[in-house]
Design an enzyme around this catalytic site. Structure first.
Site, PDB file in Angstrom:
ATOM      1  N   GLY A 162      36.274  36.740  26.889  1.00 45.72           N
ATOM      2  CA  GLY A 162      36.467  36.045  25.732  1.00 45.72           C
ATOM      3  C   GLY A 162      37.563  37.155  24.552  1.00 45.72           C
ATOM      4  O   GLY A 162      38.178  38.034  25.420  1.00 45.72           O
ATOM      5  N   ARG A 163      37.229  36.952  23.565  1.00 47.10           N
ATOM      6  CA  ARG A 163      37.805  37.889  22.487  1.00 47.10           C
ATOM      7  C   ARG A 163      37.718  39.286  22.787  1.00 47.10           C
ATOM      8  O   ARG A 163      38.504  40.103  22.956  1.00 47.10           O
ATOM      9  CB  ARG A 163      37.598  37.569  21.150  1.00 47.10           C
ATOM     10  CG  ARG A 163      38.065  36.103  20.514  1.00 47.10           C
ATOM     11  CD  ARG A 163      37.651  36.259  19.044  1.00 47.10           C
ATOM     12  NE  ARG A 163      38.365  35.354  18.282  1.00 47.10           N
ATOM     13  CZ  ARG A 163      37.448  34.206  18.111  1.00 47.10           C
ATOM     14  NH1 ARG A 163      36.468  33.963  18.652  1.00 47.10           N
ATOM     15  NH2 ARG A 163      38.290  33.237  17.375  1.00 47.10           N
ATOM     16  N   ILE A 164      36.157  39.640  22.929  1.00 50.36           N
ATOM     17  CA  ILE A 164      35.757  41.009  23.175  1.00 50.36           C
ATOM     18  C   ILE A 164      36.515  41.533  24.436  1.00 50.36           C
ATOM     19  O   ILE A 164      36.876  42.726  24.508  1.00 50.36           O
ATOM     20  CB  ILE A 164      34.423  41.281  22.760  1.00 50.36           C
ATOM     21  CG1 ILE A 164      34.059  40.916  21.115  1.00 50.36           C
ATOM     22  CG2 ILE A 164      33.971  42.640  23.080  1.00 50.36           C
ATOM     23  CD1 ILE A 164      32.676  40.815  20.661  1.00 50.36           C
ATOM     24  N   ARG A 184      34.005  32.098  33.580  1.00 43.30           N
ATOM     25  CA  ARG A 184      33.691  30.602  33.903  1.00 43.30           C
ATOM     26  C   ARG A 184      35.083  30.008  34.618  1.00 43.30           C
ATOM     27  O   ARG A 184      34.946  29.379  35.476  1.00 43.30           O
ATOM     28  CB  ARG A 184      33.158  29.838  32.853  1.00 43.30           C
ATOM     29  CG  ARG A 184      31.733  29.766  32.736  1.00 43.30           C
ATOM     30  CD  ARG A 184      31.261  28.856  31.516  1.00 43.30           C
ATOM     31  NE  ARG A 184      32.018  29.083  30.568  1.00 43.30           N
ATOM     32  CZ  ARG A 184      31.610  28.366  29.403  1.00 43.30           C
ATOM     33  NH1 ARG A 184      30.847  27.491  29.348  1.00 43.30           N
ATOM     34  NH2 ARG A 184      32.353  28.682  28.128  1.00 43.30           N
ATOM     35  N   THR A 244      27.233  45.778  25.692  1.00 44.69           N
ATOM     36  CA  THR A 244      27.719  45.332  24.235  1.00 44.69           C
ATOM     37  C   THR A 244      27.339  44.144  23.590  1.00 44.69           C
ATOM     38  O   THR A 244      27.684  43.708  22.734  1.00 44.69           O
ATOM     39  CB  THR A 244      28.811  45.948  23.719  1.00 44.69           C
ATOM     40  OG1 THR A 244      29.819  45.336  24.335  1.00 44.69           O
ATOM     41  CG2 THR A 244      29.201  47.653  23.687  1.00 44.69           C
ATOM     42  N   SER A 245      26.811  43.245  24.778  1.00 48.34           N
ATOM     43  CA  SER A 245      26.733  41.821  24.312  1.00 48.34           C
ATOM     44  C   SER A 245      25.355  41.358  23.880  1.00 48.34           C
ATOM     45  O   SER A 245      24.820  41.615  22.947  1.00 48.34           O
ATOM     46  CB  SER A 245      27.171  41.008  25.645  1.00 48.34           C
ATOM     47  OG  SER A 245      27.157  39.577  25.530  1.00 48.34           O
ATOM     48  N   ARG A 246      24.399  40.899  24.965  1.00 48.24           N
ATOM     49  CA  ARG A 246      23.145  40.630  24.687  1.00 48.24           C
ATOM     50  C   ARG A 246      22.150  41.284  25.798  1.00 48.24           C
ATOM     51  O   ARG A 246      22.553  41.230  26.903  1.00 48.24           O
ATOM     52  CB  ARG A 246      22.834  39.247  24.392  1.00 48.24           C
ATOM     53  CG  ARG A 246      23.348  38.526  23.227  1.00 48.24           C
ATOM     54  CD  ARG A 246      22.574  39.063  22.228  1.00 48.24           C
ATOM     55  NE  ARG A 246      23.000  38.444  20.811  1.00 48.24           N
ATOM     56  CZ  ARG A 246      23.890  38.924  20.012  1.00 48.24           C
ATOM     57  NH1 ARG A 246      24.444  40.093  20.267  1.00 48.24           N
ATOM     58  NH2 ARG A 246      24.178  38.463  18.792  1.00 48.24           N
ATOM     59  N   GLU A 275      14.668  43.410  21.730  1.00 45.23           N
ATOM     60  CA  GLU A 275      14.897  44.365  20.676  1.00 45.23           C
ATOM     61  C   GLU A 275      13.838  44.132  19.378  1.00 45.23           C
ATOM     62  O   GLU A 275      13.320  43.021  19.182  1.00 45.23           O
ATOM     63  CB  GLU A 275      16.165  44.054  20.128  1.00 45.23           C
ATOM     64  CG  GLU A 275      17.376  44.638  20.972  1.00 45.23           C
ATOM     65  CD  GLU A 275      18.803  44.446  20.370  1.00 45.23           C
ATOM     66  OE1 GLU A 275      18.822  44.074  19.430  1.00 45.23           O
ATOM     67  OE2 GLU A 275      19.663  44.153  21.178  1.00 45.23           O
ATOM     68  N   HIS A 293      22.078  48.764  19.016  1.00 42.00           N
ATOM     69  CA  HIS A 293      22.661  47.519  18.297  1.00 42.00           C
ATOM     70  C   HIS A 293      23.973  47.815  17.291  1.00 42.00           C
ATOM     71  O   HIS A 293      23.567  47.157  16.283  1.00 42.00           O
ATOM     72  CB  HIS A 293      21.730  46.340  18.240  1.00 42.00           C
ATOM     73  CG  HIS A 293      22.499  45.222  18.506  1.00 42.00           C
ATOM     74  ND1 HIS A 293      21.824  43.829  18.771  1.00 42.00           N
ATOM     75  CD2 HIS A 293      23.694  44.761  18.028  1.00 42.00           C
ATOM     76  CE1 HIS A 293      22.268  42.933  18.595  1.00 42.00           C
ATOM     77  NE2 HIS A 293      23.982  43.348  18.396  1.00 42.00           N
ATOM     78  N   ILE A 294      24.677  48.804  17.626  1.00 44.63           N
ATOM     79  CA  ILE A 294      25.783  48.911  16.524  1.00 44.63           C
ATOM     80  C   ILE A 294      27.223  48.992  17.064  1.00 44.63           C
ATOM     81  O   ILE A 294      27.869  49.204  16.365  1.00 44.63           O
ATOM     82  CB  ILE A 294      25.471  50.726  16.163  1.00 44.63           C
ATOM     83  CG1 ILE A 294      25.621  51.547  17.255  1.00 44.63           C
ATOM     84  CG2 ILE A 294      24.248  50.821  15.459  1.00 44.63           C
ATOM     85  CD1 ILE A 294      25.917  53.041  17.189  1.00 44.63           C
TER      86      ILE A 294
END
Ligand code: 8YV
Length: 330
Positions: A162-164, A184, A244-246, A275, A293-294
């Site tokens: 995606g964007r990131i 996907r 860096t996602s979840r 978290e 988470h920064i």
């Protein structure tokens, strides 16, 4: 849907935001701010949604079906301060005609910078080197001190283009990494060409063939533990994983075990499954960089996230469509 009301909308903001954002929120709306910054309990959230026109939550709030069920008829918008909305039951909100918006775009470049920093810092052992220096163990240059691995020429597999993911691909190409991705569906040919990226329809095959994996897909029921013990086992022994996602996308216990046993070489993590708790097995490992988470935490992005929240609220109450509506799950 759009609406007009003849009073300032009543906004509840669940966490402390930068002062400049607070100032604007107070100017524009009848805003109730959580200046103490203690996360609100589920019971407090339930009370808050009974009287609010708009709720402004963050990633630390669980806006589940119970909270949505407790919402009063005034609640028209959940304007999330953040891009990811996996902490919000979107379907329950939509079933009650509550719009959900987020803040995409404004944190893309900062998050990609941070992911890139981890992609460089893990193989080059930056944090271990800092620790050694501070411990007084730098006794002068040696030919074999803190040897890392070259980044240039390595294969980076981005999971979620995606964007990131795309912003990371641009940076990675500039550092001489070869960009591969799983998604996907493939991105459009012009984007793929511009990113010099190779599509892998099969995640297992990509994981087995990459030097570094970067997780950049959203957290959904389909991506829960997408990076399983089996997929970690398929990675090469020199493999590195960046997230860096979840946190929920990786089986964190399996990751800790894979790193401890040397099944994979290292990890750079900004997010965790539970978290703020972190799997204890990760805490003592020297080959892991653990960030709190920064990835999007810059002064600039926080201000722009605040602006996006306010634009979405104003759009609704000025009778326009909210620009950043989160659509129902497919
Ligand atoms: C934010 C994030 O800081 O936007 C997201 O989805 O994960 C973070 O970068 C956080 O969500 C703020 O709520």
């Amino acid at each position: 849907m759009s609406m007009k009301i003849n009073r300032k909308p009543n906004i509840i903001v669940t966490r402390r935001l930068p002062d400049a954002v607070h100032g604007r929120l107070l100017d524009l709306f009848d805003a109730k701010l959580n200046v103490s910054d203690a996360p609100m309990s589920q019971a407090e959230l339930k009370i808050a949604v009974q009287s609010a026109d708009v709720l402004v939550p963050t990633v630390t709030d669980r806006i589940d079906a119970d909270i949505i069920a407790a919402a009063g008829t005034e609640l028209k918008l959940i304007a999330n301060f953040g891009a990811g909305t996996d902490h919000i039951d979107i379907a329950a909100a939509h079933a009650k005609n509550i719009i959900v918006t987020n803040t995409p775009g404004v944190l893309t470049e900062d998050t990609a910078d941070f992911a890139m920093a981890l992609i460089l810092a893990v193989p080059r052992r930056l944090v271990a080197a800092d620790r050694l220096t501070r411990a007084g163990e730098f006794k002068g240059w040696t030919p074999t001190g803190i040897l890392g691995h070259r980044v240039r020429g390595k294969k980076l597999g981005i999971v979620g283009m995606g964007r990131i993911g795309q912003a990371i691909a641009r940076r990675a190409s500039a550092f001489g990494l070869k960009v591969h991705y799983h998604n996907r569906a493939p991105v459009s040919p012009p984007i793929e060409d511009a990113l010099h990226a190779t599509y892998w329809p099969d995640l297992d095959s990509m994981m087995a063939n990459m030097d570094i994996i970067s997780i950049n897909c959203p957290s959904t029921p389909e991506t829960y533990h997408l990076i399983s013990a089996e997929r970690l086992a398929a990675m090469p022994a020199h493999g590195v994983i960046i997230n860096t996602s979840r946190g929920e996308i990786i089986d964190e216990a399996a990751l800790a075990a894979a790193l401890a046993s040397g099944q994979i070489a290292g990890a750079g993590l900004d997010v965790y499954e539970n978290e703020p708790d972190i799997h204890p097995g990760l805490l003592g490992l020297p080959n892991v960089i653990l960030a709190p988470h920064i990835a999007s935490a810059t002064h600039e992005s926080r201000l722009e996230m605040g602006e996006k929240v306010m634009i979405n609220i104003r759009a609704l109450y000025d009778g326009h469509r909210c620009p950043d509506r989160v659509l129902p799950p497919e």
